[in-house]
Design a protein around this motif. Structure first.
Motif, PDB file in Angstrom:
ATOM      1  N   TYR A 107      15.774   5.612   4.084  1.00 43.77           N
ATOM      2  CA  TYR A 107      14.559   6.135   4.247  1.00 43.77           C
ATOM      3  C   TYR A 107      14.636   7.607   5.014  1.00 43.77           C
ATOM      4  CZ  TYR A 107       9.334   6.361   3.923  1.00 43.77           C
ATOM      5  OH  TYR A 107       8.002   6.847   3.950  1.00 43.77           O
ATOM      6  N   PRO A 108      14.266   8.715   4.189  1.00 45.25           N
ATOM      7  CA  PRO A 108      14.285   9.958   5.142  1.00 45.25           C
ATOM      8  C   PRO A 108      13.183  10.409   5.715  1.00 45.25           C
ATOM      9  CG  PRO A 108      14.056  10.277   2.709  1.00 45.25           C
ATOM     10  CD  PRO A 108      14.019   8.837   3.058  1.00 45.25           C
ATOM     11  N   GLN A 109      11.921   9.884   5.554  1.00 48.07           N
ATOM     12  CA  GLN A 109      10.656  10.471   5.841  1.00 48.07           C
ATOM     13  C   GLN A 109      10.430  10.006   7.162  1.00 48.07           C
ATOM     14  OE1 GLN A 109       8.111   9.505   2.606  1.00 48.07           O
ATOM     15  NE2 GLN A 109       9.373  10.844   1.365  1.00 48.07           N
ATOM     16  N   GLN A 110       9.461  10.639   8.007  1.00 47.14           N
ATOM     17  CA  GLN A 110       9.021  10.095   9.212  1.00 47.14           C
ATOM     18  C   GLN A 110       7.905   9.069   9.118  1.00 47.14           C
ATOM     19  OE1 GLN A 110      10.145  11.160  12.210  1.00 47.14           O
ATOM     20  NE2 GLN A 110      11.554  12.474  11.084  1.00 47.14           N
ATOM     21  N   ASN A 111       7.607   8.343  10.250  1.00 45.83           N
ATOM     22  CA  ASN A 111       6.856   7.202  10.059  1.00 45.83           C
ATOM     23  C   ASN A 111       5.472   7.116   9.745  1.00 45.83           C
ATOM     24  OD1 ASN A 111       9.280   6.710  11.527  1.00 45.83           O
ATOM     25  ND2 ASN A 111       8.263   6.486  13.619  1.00 45.83           N
ATOM     26  N   ASP A 112       5.210   6.848   8.263  1.00 48.19           N
ATOM     27  CA  ASP A 112       4.075   7.222   7.834  1.00 48.19           C
ATOM     28  C   ASP A 112       3.902   5.683   7.439  1.00 48.19           C
ATOM     29  OD1 ASP A 112       4.876   8.088   4.399  1.00 48.19           O
ATOM     30  OD2 ASP A 112       6.197   6.835   5.608  1.00 48.19           O
ATOM     31  N   PHE A 117      11.765   5.937   9.887  1.00 46.44           N
ATOM     32  CA  PHE A 117      12.805   6.971   9.514  1.00 46.44           C
ATOM     33  C   PHE A 117      14.144   6.376   9.890  1.00 46.44           C
ATOM     34  CE2 PHE A 117      15.799  10.141  10.839  1.00 46.44           C
ATOM     35  CZ  PHE A 117      15.864  11.048   9.802  1.00 46.44           C
ATOM     36  N   THR A 151       7.929  12.497  -6.379  1.00 47.70           N
ATOM     37  CA  THR A 151       8.247  12.179  -4.834  1.00 47.70           C
ATOM     38  C   THR A 151       8.203  10.778  -4.724  1.00 47.70           C
ATOM     39  OG1 THR A 151       6.961  14.383  -4.465  1.00 47.70           O
ATOM     40  CG2 THR A 151       7.258  12.727  -2.592  1.00 47.70           C
ATOM     41  N   LEU A 153       7.241   7.361  -2.875  1.00 50.29           N
ATOM     42  CA  LEU A 153       6.324   6.958  -2.143  1.00 50.29           C
ATOM     43  C   LEU A 153       6.473   5.548  -1.925  1.00 50.29           C
ATOM     44  CD1 LEU A 153       3.456   8.769  -3.886  1.00 50.29           C
ATOM     45  CD2 LEU A 153       4.543   9.533  -1.871  1.00 50.29           C
TER      46      LEU A 153
END
Length: 194
Positions: A107-112, A117, A151, A153
């Motif tokens: 997972y490449p995204q910040q903590n949403d 991450f 994208t 999600l």
């Protein structure tokens, strides 16, 4: 599963059960058998035990299920095309992998969401047209959906009891997502510890 695990399962299903109801569901004649097991777990009573279970302080130990897993590898995905197809690398993700897992994606995204991450997500392909996956053992699960821009999600996939109609929810806010299309079920998460 031992008796305490069964009591935990019953409390999670219905937190308002009395000791008498729990005893009858377990096949005991009297409620003092329930109190015996709760006392053995070092809790002062049923209310304290229920509070610990519902707050997550008492956890049922997980057990490995070797029959539904195998030792091996799956291809690592570095990302996805705009249409949601995986971009597969030559690297492999090693470990215990369920038979229906097809890809591993970091997972490449910040903590949403609850997914952090760098966590590894083990993925299985979903049918994007009907939102149906007969291999799902539950009517609810985490998935990767794609918006109209392509994208990826993180979404929660919900199904009606028939399993035919599925809806997507945005995690943490639990609002419907009617625009995105689910493509991959998240079968397992491997936390990336620093």
């Amino acid at each position: 599963m031992d008796v305490l695990d069964k009591i935990v399962s019953l409390v999670l299903q219905d937190p308002f059960l009395t000791a008498t109801e729990i005893a009858h569901r377990l096949g005991y004649a009297e409620e003092k058998s329930v109190y015996y097991w709760i006392d053995k777990a070092h809790y002062s009573g049923l209310v304290a035990f229920k509070r610990a279970v519902l707050n997550g302080q008492f956890r049922v130990p997980t057990r490995a299920n070797e029959r539904s897993a195998l030792y091996g590898t799956v291809p690592i995905v570095e990302g996805f095309t705009r249409e949601g197809s995986p971009i597969v690398t030559k690297r492999q993700f090693p470990g215990i992998v369920r038979r229906d897992v097809q890809y591993a994606w970091q997972y490449p995204q910040q903590n949403d969401t609850m997914i952090l991450f760098g966590d590894w997500l083990l993925l299985a392909t979903l049918d994007p047209v009907r939102f149906r996956d007969v291999a799902l053992s539950s009517t609810t699960g985490w998935c990767i959906a794609f918006d109209h821009n392509g994208t990826p999600l993180i979404r929660v996939l919900l199904a009606e009891t028939t399993g035919e109609f599925r809806r997507l929810l945005v995690p943490q806010m639990y609002v419907p997502d009617t625009e995105s299309v689910p493509r991959y079920a998240i079968r397992h998460l491997v936390r990336n510890l620093p």
